[in-house]
Motif scaffolding. Structure first.
Motif, PDB file in Angstrom:
ATOM      1  N   THR A 492      60.836 -14.670  37.155  1.00 57.54           N
ATOM      2  CA  THR A 492      61.236 -15.879  36.463  1.00 57.54           C
ATOM      3  C   THR A 492      60.508 -16.045  35.131  1.00 57.54           C
ATOM      4  O   THR A 492      61.031 -16.573  34.086  1.00 57.54           O
ATOM      5  N   GLN A 493      59.287 -15.599  35.158  1.00 58.18           N
ATOM      6  CA  GLN A 493      58.387 -15.556  33.914  1.00 58.18           C
ATOM      7  C   GLN A 493      58.931 -14.905  32.906  1.00 58.18           C
ATOM      8  O   GLN A 493      59.038 -14.982  31.575  1.00 58.18           O
ATOM      9  N   ILE A 494      59.347 -13.580  33.230  1.00 59.04           N
ATOM     10  CA  ILE A 494      59.900 -12.574  32.445  1.00 59.04           C
ATOM     11  C   ILE A 494      61.239 -12.998  31.789  1.00 59.04           C
ATOM     12  O   ILE A 494      61.540 -13.045  30.356  1.00 59.04           O
ATOM     13  N   ILE A 495      62.239 -13.511  32.437  1.00 65.46           N
ATOM     14  CA  ILE A 495      63.438 -14.122  32.096  1.00 65.46           C
ATOM     15  C   ILE A 495      63.267 -15.318  31.116  1.00 65.46           C
ATOM     16  O   ILE A 495      63.607 -15.489  29.932  1.00 65.46           O
ATOM     17  N   SER A 496      62.043 -16.159  31.447  1.00 66.10           N
ATOM     18  CA  SER A 496      61.707 -17.215  30.645  1.00 66.10           C
ATOM     19  C   SER A 496      61.173 -16.965  29.155  1.00 66.10           C
ATOM     20  O   SER A 496      61.382 -17.404  28.175  1.00 66.10           O
ATOM     21  N   ASN A 497      60.267 -15.652  29.277  1.00 68.63           N
ATOM     22  CA  ASN A 497      59.774 -15.377  28.114  1.00 68.63           C
ATOM     23  C   ASN A 497      60.416 -14.799  27.141  1.00 68.63           C
ATOM     24  O   ASN A 497      60.458 -15.063  25.849  1.00 68.63           O
ATOM     25  N   ILE A 498      61.830 -14.114  27.568  1.00 63.92           N
ATOM     26  CA  ILE A 498      62.890 -13.549  26.816  1.00 63.92           C
ATOM     27  C   ILE A 498      63.878 -14.668  26.471  1.00 63.92           C
ATOM     28  O   ILE A 498      64.034 -14.567  25.114  1.00 63.92           O
TER      29      ILE A 498
END
Length: 589
Positions: A492-498
């Motif tokens: 979830t953090q990776i997707i939000s970061n991108i």
């Protein structure tokens, strides 16, 4: 291996020169852990990123071990598919990163098939022994009423090799036997031990040595503690037993693990130590192709595998965050982290209640992933304080891990995760075969009426989940974050970061992370609410202070934030990324 043995293998001049450099990387170096020292300065890109992405047009690979990445690239250059490359890489990882994976564990895959233009899912998880009853498991339960973390009671059928075989049957290009040759060579000739492996093998040795629930650990010690200590970083390590096992699989095909000499050895081993796994259990195992599910997160379709994996947890978290303007909250802000953690708490209560083997329980997946349910759950997230207690939703009436990714010139992208689970696995290594059995059986519940209640021949709840994202019907991102319950949180953090903050592929992984512990578990255990929020030291001090003011109990948890690998598809090219938390390498050509 003793240090003098390692140095004796080097030319005299090289050995003399190696001593100071090698010593400086050892754990006892007082300069290793200096909280007042930060990363160096990059001239371009995010200042906190460890490196930039690797770019190429023909193919790419990102794994947690340099030799595994090199093996994958070599297979691609030899004309192999991304699946061939992934199998070769996984075999090398089983040799070089046994603290995370191996042929004694399970495997899950999301794959972009350019012919059908679809994301394809594969469930390579095994079932519990058919001769092990619920009554016996309960007799051996811990004082907390859970299944022990180690020993034969925690072992389920390993699914990894049959998953490789199923993938190769459908997508392989090179001969099967060729794919295991790099791993066989390393097992027989040896290679230097990487830092993470050295650290965690030593920790596993300590844990296994004091754990009386493990029926025997002599086989582990023969392989990993042969000289009275575990190998240090940089020392040469060989595993000829695993090399021989790989040769049997290379020559006999994937089913050779389940229906031949290897299976006979496994059955004899469990009879010898008083376990339950049989040749019949192994022969009955079959990999399943499954239909992945997705949610639209601000124009990007993010994909996950259905239960018995926890893939839906990522999708549920993102569906809730869709209801908020996370970008406006700000990168690494207290508001963004707080909303993410509360979404995690809500999703994980559903995870604890509804995720289980679909052959035994039909989870309400459509309802869990519906926009209506996401809005309903999102309303429970308060912007300025913690919900003191959250619970699972009311369904409508009716019924330790490695991640890696590969891509090829034809557009196949493989997102694959493979694991032995906690602490290297069960502690049990079959006689002479060189690998350790997983302890996934620990993740069953012993609570009557629970969908994840232990039963013979049943697949336990699984934490390992690959990730994938598409946009406009085209592949965008093959990615994963390893590490137990960190996986949905990290994804979830990776997707939000991108998506929300516009970070690049490498920057999205190197960004500081949070990891929440607490709430209900699929095992029936309650870890307490509202739980503990673990933050990496890179999270801004102001953010940490604001989160504490909201009410979060904040702790650091070194090593508890997962391990990220990713490949992003661009028109006519790939970008590949890994991260500083592991010892891996991302390469493209």
């Amino acid at each position: 291996m003793r240090r003098r043995t390692f140095l004796a293998a080097l030319p005299a001049a090289a050995a003399a020169a190696a001593t100071p450099a090698f010593a400086s990387s050892r754990a006892e170096n007082p300069n290793r852990n200096r909280p007042d020292v930060g990363p160096g300065d990059r001239i371009d890109g995010a200042t906190w990123a460890g490196r930039s992405a690797a770019w190429g047009v023909h193919g790419a690979a990102a794994t947690a071990h340099p030799l595994a990445t090199l093996a994958a690239i070599d297979i691609l250059k030899a004309g192999g598919s991304a699946v061939d490359a992934a199998i070769a890489a996984n075999a090398v990882l089983g040799y070089g990163e046994p603290i995370a994976c191996g042929i004694g564990g399970d495997c899950f895959v999301l794959l972009w098939d350019p012919k059908t233009k679809k994301v394809v899912g594969l469930n390579g998880s095994g079932r519990s022994p058919r001769g092990l009853s619920l009554e016996t498991v309960r007799q051996r339960a811990t004082p907390k009423g859970t299944i022990p973390s180690h020993g034969a009671i925690s072992v389920s059928v390993p699914g990894a090799v049959d998953a490789w075989w199923a993938l190769h049957q459908r997508y392989g290009r090179l001969p099967w036997k060729d794919l295991l040759q790099p791993a066989i060579r390393y097992c027989e000739e040896g290679a230097p031990v990487i830092q993470n492996t050295a650290f965690y093998v030593e920790a596993s040795n300590r844990n296994f040595s004091r754990n009386t629930a493990i029926e025997e650990i002599e086989n582990f010690k023969k392989v990993w503690v042969a000289d009275g200590k575990t190998p240090r970083e940089g020392e040469i390590f060989k595993n000829p037993g695993l090399g021989r096992t790989y040769r049997l699989i290379a020559e006999g095909g994937g089913r050779a693990f389940y229906e031949g000499e290897i299976a006979d050895t496994i059955e004899r081993y469990f009879k010898r130590i008083g376990g339950w796994m049989t040749k019949a259990d192994l022969a009955a195992h079959k990999t399943e192709w499954v239909e992945p599910r997705s949610v639209d997160y601000r124009g990007v379709d993010v994909w996950g595998l259905p239960p018995n994996s926890q893939g839906l947890a990522t999708l549920q978290m993102l569906a809730m965050l869709n209801e908020f303007d996370v970008k406006e909250m700000g990168f690494q802000s207290a508001a963004a982290i707080h909303h993410g953690v509360e979404a995690k708490r809500l999703a994980f209560e559903d995870r604890a209640r509804f995720y289980a083997d679909p052959a035994f329980y039909k989870a309400p997946i459509d309802w869990l992933l519906s926009k209506e349910y996401a809005r309903e759950r999102a309303k429970l997230i308060l912007p300025d304080r913690i919900q003191p207690k959250v619970a699972h939703g009311q369904a409508p009436s009716r019924g330790d891990t490695t991640y890696f990714t590969t891509a090829d010139k034809d557009g196949i992208m493989v997102s694959i995760i493979q694991s032995n689970y906690r602490g290297m696995g069960s502690g049990l290594m079959p006689d002479g075969l060189g690998f350790m059995f997983q302890d996934r059986g620990e993740l069953f519940s012993l609570t009557d009426g629970h969908p994840n209640l232990y039963a013979p021949g049943k697949r336990p709840f699984q934490t390992i989940i690959p990730g994938f994202a598409t946009q406009g019907g085209q592949p965008l991102l093959s990615f994963g974050v390893m590490g137990g319950d960190m996986q949905p949180q990290g994804q979830t953090q990776i997707i939000s970061n991108i998506v929300d903050f516009g970070l690049g592929l490498q920057e999205a992984g190197d960004s500081p992370r949070w990891h929440h512990d607490g709430g209900s578990e699929p095992t029936g255990e309650d870890l307490g609410q509202p739980g503990v929020l673990n933050l990496e030291t890179g999270v801004p001090a102001k953010t940490q202070a604001e989160l504490a003011k909201i009410g979060w109990q904040i702790k650091p948890a070194p090593g508890g934030y997962g391990g990220y690998q990713a490949i992003q598809r661009w028109p006519g090219r790939y970008a590949a990324a890994t991260e500083m938390r592991k010892d891996g390498v991302a390469l493209a050509y």
